[in-house]
Design an enzyme around this catalytic site. Structure first.
Site, PDB file in Angstrom:
ATOM      1  N   ASN A  26       9.824 -24.913 -15.832  1.00  0.00           N
ATOM      2  CA  ASN A  26       8.951 -23.776 -15.551  1.00  0.00           C
ATOM      3  C   ASN A  26       9.278 -22.652 -16.509  1.00  0.00           C
ATOM      4  O   ASN A  26      10.441 -22.400 -16.810  1.00  0.00           O
ATOM      5  CB  ASN A  26       9.129 -23.279 -14.119  1.00  0.00           C
ATOM      6  CG  ASN A  26       8.100 -22.221 -13.762  1.00  0.00           C
ATOM      7  OD1 ASN A  26       6.923 -22.531 -13.579  1.00  0.00           O
ATOM      8  ND2 ASN A  26       8.513 -20.966 -13.713  1.00  0.00           N
ATOM      9  N   ARG A  63      11.500  -9.873 -15.751  1.00  0.00           N
ATOM     10  CA  ARG A  63      12.257  -8.881 -16.520  1.00  0.00           C
ATOM     11  C   ARG A  63      13.764  -9.036 -16.311  1.00  0.00           C
ATOM     12  O   ARG A  63      14.215  -9.564 -15.288  1.00  0.00           O
ATOM     13  CB  ARG A  63      11.820  -7.479 -16.115  1.00  0.00           C
ATOM     14  CG  ARG A  63      12.328  -7.103 -14.736  1.00  0.00           C
ATOM     15  CD  ARG A  63      11.985  -5.661 -14.389  1.00  0.00           C
ATOM     16  NE  ARG A  63      12.583  -5.283 -13.137  1.00  0.00           N
ATOM     17  CZ  ARG A  63      11.915  -4.790 -12.095  1.00  0.00           C
ATOM     18  NH1 ARG A  63      10.600  -4.612 -12.155  1.00  0.00           N
ATOM     19  NH2 ARG A  63      12.544  -4.461 -10.989  1.00  0.00           N
ATOM     20  N   TRP A  91      13.510 -12.651 -10.843  1.00  0.00           N
ATOM     21  CA  TRP A  91      12.424 -13.492 -10.333  1.00  0.00           C
ATOM     22  C   TRP A  91      12.229 -13.145  -8.874  1.00  0.00           C
ATOM     23  O   TRP A  91      13.138 -13.191  -8.069  1.00  0.00           O
ATOM     24  CB  TRP A  91      12.684 -14.975 -10.555  1.00  0.00           C
ATOM     25  CG  TRP A  91      14.027 -15.510 -10.181  1.00  0.00           C
ATOM     26  CD1 TRP A  91      14.690 -15.345  -9.002  1.00  0.00           C
ATOM     27  CD2 TRP A  91      14.874 -16.329 -11.013  1.00  0.00           C
ATOM     28  NE1 TRP A  91      15.881 -16.001  -9.038  1.00  0.00           N
ATOM     29  CE2 TRP A  91      16.025 -16.624 -10.245  1.00  0.00           C
ATOM     30  CE3 TRP A  91      14.754 -16.869 -12.301  1.00  0.00           C
ATOM     31  CZ2 TRP A  91      17.059 -17.410 -10.751  1.00  0.00           C
ATOM     32  CZ3 TRP A  91      15.778 -17.650 -12.788  1.00  0.00           C
ATOM     33  CH2 TRP A  91      16.916 -17.908 -12.020  1.00  0.00           C
ATOM     34  N   ASP A 138       7.414   0.589 -12.829  1.00  0.00           N
ATOM     35  CA  ASP A 138       6.683  -0.680 -12.783  1.00  0.00           C
ATOM     36  C   ASP A 138       5.178  -0.529 -12.986  1.00  0.00           C
ATOM     37  O   ASP A 138       4.667   0.575 -13.103  1.00  0.00           O
ATOM     38  CB  ASP A 138       6.987  -1.387 -11.461  1.00  0.00           C
ATOM     39  CG  ASP A 138       7.320  -2.846 -11.676  1.00  0.00           C
ATOM     40  OD1 ASP A 138       6.553  -3.516 -12.395  1.00  0.00           O
ATOM     41  OD2 ASP A 138       8.324  -3.311 -11.142  1.00  0.00           O
TER      42      ASP A 138
HETATM   43  C1  LIG Z   1       5.020  -7.761 -18.504  1.00  0.00           C
HETATM   44  C2  LIG Z   1       5.210  -8.557 -17.256  1.00  0.00           C
HETATM   45  C3  LIG Z   1       6.410  -8.466 -16.558  1.00  0.00           C
HETATM   46  C4  LIG Z   1       6.615  -9.193 -15.395  1.00  0.00           C
HETATM   47  N1  LIG Z   1       7.807  -9.073 -14.734  1.00  0.00           N
HETATM   48  C5  LIG Z   1       8.036  -9.815 -13.633  1.00  0.00           C
HETATM   49  C6  LIG Z   1       9.293  -9.741 -12.972  1.00  0.00           C
HETATM   50  O1  LIG Z   1      10.182  -8.997 -13.354  1.00  0.00           O
HETATM   51  N2  LIG Z   1       9.483 -10.524 -11.879  1.00  0.00           N
HETATM   52  C7  LIG Z   1       8.516 -11.374 -11.407  1.00  0.00           C
HETATM   53  O2  LIG Z   1       8.764 -12.078 -10.438  1.00  0.00           O
HETATM   54  N3  LIG Z   1       7.302 -11.438 -12.008  1.00  0.00           N
HETATM   55  C8  LIG Z   1       7.051 -10.685 -13.112  1.00  0.00           C
HETATM   56  N4  LIG Z   1       5.835 -10.762 -13.736  1.00  0.00           N
HETATM   57  C9  LIG Z   1       4.783 -11.641 -13.176  1.00  0.00           C
HETATM   58  C10 LIG Z   1       5.099 -13.100 -13.447  1.00  0.00           C
HETATM   59  O3  LIG Z   1       5.329 -13.316 -14.804  1.00  0.00           O
HETATM   60  C11 LIG Z   1       3.942 -13.978 -12.978  1.00  0.00           C
HETATM   61  O4  LIG Z   1       3.861 -13.853 -11.572  1.00  0.00           O
HETATM   62  C12 LIG Z   1       4.085 -15.432 -13.360  1.00  0.00           C
HETATM   63  O5  LIG Z   1       2.953 -16.146 -12.929  1.00  0.00           O
HETATM   64  C13 LIG Z   1       5.315 -16.071 -12.774  1.00  0.00           C
HETATM   65  O6  LIG Z   1       5.405 -17.402 -13.202  1.00  0.00           O
HETATM   66  P1  LIG Z   1       5.801 -18.569 -12.206  1.00  0.00           P
HETATM   67  O7  LIG Z   1       4.605 -18.786 -11.312  1.00  0.00           O
HETATM   68  O8  LIG Z   1       6.060 -19.725 -13.089  1.00  0.00           O
HETATM   69  O9  LIG Z   1       6.992 -18.121 -11.435  1.00  0.00           O
HETATM   70  C14 LIG Z   1       5.599 -10.034 -14.912  1.00  0.00           C
HETATM   71  C15 LIG Z   1       4.402 -10.127 -15.611  1.00  0.00           C
HETATM   72  C16 LIG Z   1       4.201  -9.401 -16.755  1.00  0.00           C
HETATM   73  C17 LIG Z   1       2.902  -9.516 -17.478  1.00  0.00           C
HETATM   74 MN   LIG Z   2       5.054 -21.579 -13.275  1.00  0.00          MN
END
Ligand SMILES: Cc1cc2nc3c(=O)[nH]c(=O)nc-3n(C[C@H](O)[C@H](O)[C@H](O)COP(=O)(O)O)c2cc1C
Ligand SMILES: [Mn+2]
Length: 527
Positions: free
Chosen positions: A180, A185, A198, A327
């Site tokens: 995955n 961040r 996460w 944020d």
């Molecule tokens: C710039 C940016 C920063 C992000 N930071 C976070 C974060 O710190 N923690 C988090 O859980 N999701 C964050 N997200 C959202 C996740 O990247 C998004 O939910 C993504 O689909 C997660 O992937 P996954 O489904 O494989 O877990 C961020 C998105 C963006 C565009």
């Molecule tokens: Mn994913």
């Protein structure tokens, strides 16, 4: 041709007049944010999807405290650049490509089969390809290295420190072996450690819990495996990944790629189903396989073209305070307990370009990434919600606060069925407010939605509340990650829904009169 890497993409931005190089010295502490925020918000009025962009992407070439470093920011920060990043005229083209794959009927004869060949050839491009080496291995550092080498920003005054904001975080599902990539961040704590933010509903966090379940089962707690696992998950309720109580020892390997080609970076934010590897999504988007190389110290594969790769692990029994952080809600997300990433090795290009972003009050760069997700996911949402006509996630609704959908209504209560379907659809579960309108409302036109939706509702009758998971960033919910959500059924009500009053006609001029006035318009001398 797909962009081979970040540099190829930067060159394309420059050719398109979409990049500004900045040679004046700037401080990564706050100053880059203030500059980028002004650029993001410039030309705001016109910066709607499909209309002229706001400010350009920025490449800072003189970063205080980091001689020789380059910082790229705002690479996705306009509708035009988002199209350029995914190499399409319109994001609907991607939706159409997805639709093609989902619309496959079993072929009726040779001609149909021949027609399918290009699609099958396309399919081959989705799968990543492992190569023996790549630019991310130009420099391999296993002893002398530090996270502090990187020109990482402190974004906002009350941030807890410097945060890596555009990392592609790679983990492996211990059960299926599937990888995955998620964008989570990372707050820099010191030379070798960083926070791993996460949120608990994300896939990286689920992989982490799978490791914990396995570790609990393997240790003494394993005698009652099932209840031990349940116990661990229950203890991890509340705002934290895991609050009080003993935790199994052990660790999980993690790798982080920073500065990849734009399709890959974008794939890390796409809310894909858990079992769909983002490497495949990137392959689909760029129509060319992602090239991967093996990590040096962990059993993971990272994009060969990355500027910087961080290899390391998180301990299953270690949490540390992460945040606050300014944020994308426009507010600081509160400090909370999250796992800690330990760096074991850094590999990188010789002069790596550090790619980053800032979030804050919308619109910012992430607004355009979110809009792309909205467009690309429409055909996927239609698989389970076939009556869906269009969807709009207004940027001020920060994606999880407000979703406006139009539907083709065919049976009583259908708007509420659609709300429930949305709340059960991956990360759309977080949607705090859903407005459902009939198909004659243009959801992209907020004026049209406001006029018709508010005219059509009897609030007490038409609002549906529900309880469930909410976004970790929600600061108003009764509990972290758990709260209420609201749906507004703004469709026209039918007698079969208990509405027996007459429904008024919408005011529209007749065509004959319009044509008459069109003809006379000049003569009237009003313009
Ligand atoms: C710039 C940016 C920063 C992000 N930071 C976070 C974060 O710190 N923690 C988090 O859980 N999701 C964050 N997200 C959202 C996740 O990247 C998004 O939910 C993504 O689909 C997660 O992937 P996954 O489904 O494989 O877990 C961020 C998105 C963006 C565009
Ligand atoms: Mn994913």
């Amino acid at each position: 041709m797909a962009y081979t890497d970040l540099r190829d993409w930067i060159a394309a931005l420059e050719r398109a007049g979409e990049l500004k190089r900045i040679t004046t010295e700037v401080d990564p502490i706050l100053e880059i944010t203030e500059i980028t925020d002004r650029v993001s918000k410039s030309g705001r009025a016109g910066n709607k999807p499909g209309s002229p962009p706001g400010g350009p992407a920025l490449l800072f070439e003189n970063v205080k405290g980091h001689p020789g470093a380059q910082v790229l920011i705002n690479q996705f920060g306009s509708a035009r650049r988002m199209n350029l990043a995914l190499q399409v005229e319109s994001l609907d083209n991607i939706a159409e490509r997805i639709h093609q794959f989902m619309d496959v009927k079993s072929p009726q004869g040779l001609l149909d089969k021949i027609k399918m060949l290009p699609m099958l050839a396309d399919l081959g491009k989705f799968f990543p390809k492992t190569v023996s080496s790549g630019p991310c291995k130009e420099v391999i550092k296993k002893d002398k290295f530090s996270l502090l080498e990187l020109p990482v920003l402190q974004c906002w005054p009350k941030d807890a420190g410097r945060f890596i904001t555009l990392p592609c975080v790679l983990t492996r599902d211990p059960k299926t072996g599937k990888r995955n990539v998620g964008m989570y961040r990372m707050q820099i704590y010191d030379e070798r450690t960083a926070g791993m933010h996460w949120q608990r509903q994300k896939i990286g966090a689920e992989h982490y819990r799978e490791r914990m379940r396995a570790a609990a089962a393997a240790s003494g707690e394993g005698s009652a495996t099932r209840s031990a696992a349940v116990d661990i998950m229950a203890r991890s309720s509340g705002g934290s990944m895991l609050a009080e109580g003993p935790r199994p020892a052990g660790k999980m390997e993690v790798a982080v790629a920073i500065g990849t080609d734009p399709a890959l970076t974008f794939s890390a934010i796409v809310p894909a189903p858990p079992d769909v590897e983002e490497y495949m999504i990137a392959g689909f988007l760029r129509q060319s396989p992602v090239e991967l190389v093996k990590c040096e110290t962990v059993d993971l594969e990272v994009p060969a073209n990355a500027e910087i790769v961080l290899e390391g692990y998180v301990n299953l029994d270690e949490l540390r305070t992460e945040g606050p952080f300014g944020d994308h809600t426009g507010f600081y997300s509160l400090a909370d307990e999250y796992p800690v990433f330990h760096l074991t090795c850094m590999t990188r290009r010789r002069n790596p370009i550090y790619a980053t972003t800032i979030v804050g009050k919308p619109p910012m760069e992430d607004a355009w990434m979110g809009k792309a997700v909205e467009r690309i996911f429409l055909p996927l949402m239609r698989v389970t919600i076939p009556e869906l006509v269009d969807v709009n996630l207004p940027v001020e609704g920060i994606f999880h606060n407000l979703m406006i959908v139009s539907i083709k209504k065919s049976y009583p209560g259908q708007a509420r069925k659609v709300m429930n379907a949305i709340w059960s659809l991956g990360q759309a579960m977080f949607t705090k407010c859903i407005i459902v309108v009939d198909e004659d409302v243009n959801v992209q036109d907020i004026a049209d939605v406001t006029l018709k939706a508010l005219n059509h509702i009897d609030p007490e009758r038409d609002i549906q509340f529900t309880l469930g998971p909410v976004d970790s960033l929600d600061h108003a919910s009764r509990l972290p990650n758990f709260g209420s959500k609201m749906g507004i059924d703004a469709t026209r009500k039918w007698p079969s829904e208990g509405f027996n009053r007459p429904w008024p006609d919408e005011i529209l001029m007749d065509e004959k009169t319009k044509a008459l006035v069109d003809k006379k318009w000049k003569e009237l001398g009003i313009e």
